[in-house]
Design a protein around this motif. Structure first.
Motif, PDB file in Angstrom:
ATOM      1  N   HIS A 296       1.071  -0.996  -0.500  1.00 12.68           N
ATOM      2  CA  HIS A 296      -0.014  -0.170  -0.191  1.00 12.68           C
ATOM      3  C   HIS A 296       0.707   1.701  -0.090  1.00 12.68           C
ATOM      4  O   HIS A 296       2.109   0.784   0.101  1.00 12.68           O
ATOM      5  N   GLN A 303      -4.021   0.965  -2.627  1.00 10.74           N
ATOM      6  CA  GLN A 303      -4.152   0.212  -1.584  1.00 10.74           C
ATOM      7  C   GLN A 303      -3.967  -0.722  -3.565  1.00 10.74           C
ATOM      8  O   GLN A 303      -4.063  -0.473  -4.031  1.00 10.74           O
ATOM      9  N   ARG A 406      -6.557  -2.624   6.854  1.00  8.35           N
ATOM     10  CA  ARG A 406      -5.672  -3.102   5.863  1.00  8.35           C
ATOM     11  C   ARG A 406      -5.096  -4.224   6.726  1.00  8.35           C
ATOM     12  O   ARG A 406      -4.687  -4.732   7.749  1.00  8.35           O
ATOM     13  N   GLU A 408      -2.550  -7.906   6.545  1.00  9.35           N
ATOM     14  CA  GLU A 408      -1.295  -7.939   6.752  1.00  9.35           C
ATOM     15  C   GLU A 408      -1.315  -9.755   6.220  1.00  9.35           C
ATOM     16  O   GLU A 408      -1.023  -9.815   7.440  1.00  9.35           O
ATOM     17  N   PHE A 415      -8.624  -5.291   2.680  1.00  7.05           N
ATOM     18  CA  PHE A 415      -8.800  -4.428   3.608  1.00  7.05           C
ATOM     19  C   PHE A 415      -9.986  -3.885   3.811  1.00  7.05           C
ATOM     20  O   PHE A 415     -10.884  -4.408   3.423  1.00  7.05           O
TER      21      PHE A 415
END
Length: 541
Positions: A296, A303, A406, A408, A415
């Motif tokens: 991002h 993103q 978001r 990860e 997200f």
């Protein structure tokens, strides 16, 4: 007003001065050339900005230009690269004749489109980069005319650069002056000033994640094509490269890769259209570090999710403001999706021919792959004047807050984001959640309208969730909630939604190579609060 006064006869003496005897070096150029274009120039056909003009043997500087973009490209002289690519005495002779025509017809005054700051900066860079093509085997008269005109244009840029706003044109001018400080015999004071001003513009306009403040992905390849040869000039002169220039190059490369789909095209956000694939590929060949894109870009507001050939790029930032608002789009939470070398979901982009009648239509929210509430754009546009005096629509208000969470997860990146572009008018937030699943073979999405507290909007609201298809993607209805997509690469995808009326409607892809073309879009229509959220899936079949 300041620029108009400085161009007047009272200040004209500042552009006069000695004629340099030589150039200290010839900067390289990374832009790809087309030798066939040089043949067209010789035969009197000039193709710029999507328009072709046949001059019938007359000078192109004496004909009526078909558009402002065509005239800017002609006077910018970037097309000299095609003459160099032809690598023939005929091309060199023709190039000298055209430059001589420009000096005779346009080079005496400092008014008109030929002397716009951005156009003059592009011309100065091009003349220096192709000076060997122009000056090798030239006669002394042309040599002196060329050097005198080049020096005068550099003095013109120096005299007016301080009156410019901090936009892309100002950055281009500072790049041109930094070139001139290395290529022309100049004082140490001018060289230091040129480097200092360039570094200021780079700090101001190149964001920490490598994006440009305009938020337009299409800006990045051109910047790299100018900044890389400039850095090489410092190296060739055995001088230290300005630190901000080094840092900007290090950031621009991963940003460029961030916005590229697998087929090489740039994502179409905020003024980006049909991109120059060869230019992006040419500058990437000079990336010695091979920097990979981030997941991002928090400062640019984007993103990216990528898995096994599937790429999703989403706009999760507020629209550009100030001068950059003239090109900004109402595209908050819009996305593009590609699989392999085929883009499936896109935004409508902008018309490559720069025709006025399509400009405003391409900027509204409905031209992007996102939710539209009550057929209203998430950003509002108002008439305003550019520094040049041209009247255009500029973003005057829109989403001011975009909240992002978001996920990860390397195996399933995703997200959740929401923006307040509809909050003031309708009392609702638009929330979009997306995740890339199953090694890129599935995208899960959810669009939701969220009431602002207990006192939010109560009336029924019509919403449409739009997914614009690339023109080559074929869509067929499977049932009331499903659409089958087939690509030219032989892939099949199934789109399904759990609620709302799913239809296939006509659309316009503004970013066609030859201008706008017919396309289609998937539309999910519904009424809030009867339907508060819609979940949808793209699944590879």
């Amino acid at each position: 007003m300041r620029q108009r006064i400085q161009k007047g006869p009272v200040f004209a003496w500042r552009f006069m001065g000695p004629v340099p005897e030589r150039l200290t070096m010839v900067p390289p150029d990374l832009r790809p050339a087309d030798p066939l274009a040089a043949r067209d120039f010789y035969e009197g056909r000039y193709s710029f900005a999507g328009r072709v003009v046949d001059t019938g043997g007359a000078s192109p500087f004496s004909v009526d230009p078909p558009s402002v973009a065509w005239e800017d490209a002609l006077n910018g002289f970037r097309w000299l690269r095609h003459m160099k690519g032809a690598d023939s005495d005929l091309a060199s002779t023709n190039a000298r004749a055209l430059v001589n025509d420009w000096i005779t017809s346009q080079g005496r005054g400092v008014s008109g489109n030929a002397w716009k700051m951005s156009v003059t900066a592009a011309r100065v860079i091009a003349w220096m980069q192709y000076s060997r093509l122009l000056l090798l085997d030239s006669d002394p008269v042309f040599y002196r005319r060329f050097m005198g005109s080049l020096a005068r244009q550099v003095r013109y840029l120096r005299g007016l650069a301080a009156s410019m706003s901090d936009d892309l044109d100002a950055l281009t001018v500072r790049i041109a002056l930094a070139y001139a400080a290395q290529v022309l015999p100049t004082s140490a004071r001018f060289e230091a000033s040129a480097a200092k001003n360039l570094e200021y513009q780079l700090r101001t306009q190149i964001l920490p994640d490598g994006g440009h403040v305009s938020r337009c992905p299409d800006v990045l390849p051109g910047l790299l094509a100018d900044l890389l040869p400039l850095a090489q000039c410092y190296v060739s002169a055995s001088k230290p490269v300005p630190q901000e220039l080094v840092r900007s190059l290090d950031r621009l490369y991963p940003a460029l890769r961030f916005f590229r789909h697998v087929d090489g095209h740039m994502a179409m956000f905020h003024g980006a259209g049909s991109s120059n694939l060869n230019l992006a590929a040419a500058v990437l060949r000079h990336d010695q570090n091979g920097a990979q894109p981030l997941g991002h870009m928090p400062h640019s507001g984007y993103q990216r999710m990528a898995r096994d050939g599937s790429v999703v790029i989403v706009d999760t930032g507020v629209p550009p403001s100030g001068l950059h608002g003239f090109e900004g789009h109402a595209s908050c939470l819009a996305f593009e999706f590609s699989s392999g070398r085929q883009r499936l979901i896109v935004n409508s982009g902008v018309d490559t021919l720069l025709r006025e009648r399509y400009r405003d239509m391409a900027r509204v929210t409905a031209a992007h792959s996102t939710l539209v509430l009550e057929d209203t754009s998430s950003a509002r546009f108002g008439s305003s004047s550019k520094p040049s005096g041209e009247k255009c629509l500029r973003i005057v208000s829109g989403p001011s807050t975009v909240r992002i969470e978001r996920r990860e997860n390397a195996g399933s990146p995703g997200f959740v984001a929401r923006h307040d572009g509809y909050l003031r008018q309708f009392g609702l937030w638009h929330e979009r959640a997306m995740a890339l699943q199953e090694d890129g073979a599935r995208i899960d999405g959810r669009d939701r309208l969220v009431r602002q507290g207990r006192g939010g909007g109560q009336a029924q609201r019509q919403f449409d969730i739009r997914f614009h298809l690339h023109p080559v993607v074929r869509a067929t209805r499977e049932d009331n909630r499903s659409v089958h997509l087939s690509t030219q690469q032989g892939e099949s995808w199934l789109f399904t939604a759990n609620d709302g009326d799913v239809t296939i409607e006509e659309s316009i892809h503004f970013a066609g190579i030859a201008g706008p073309v017919k396309s289609h879009q998937i539309v999910i229509a519904g009424i809030w609060p009867d339907i508060e959220a819609v979940e949808w899936i793209f699944r590879k079949t």
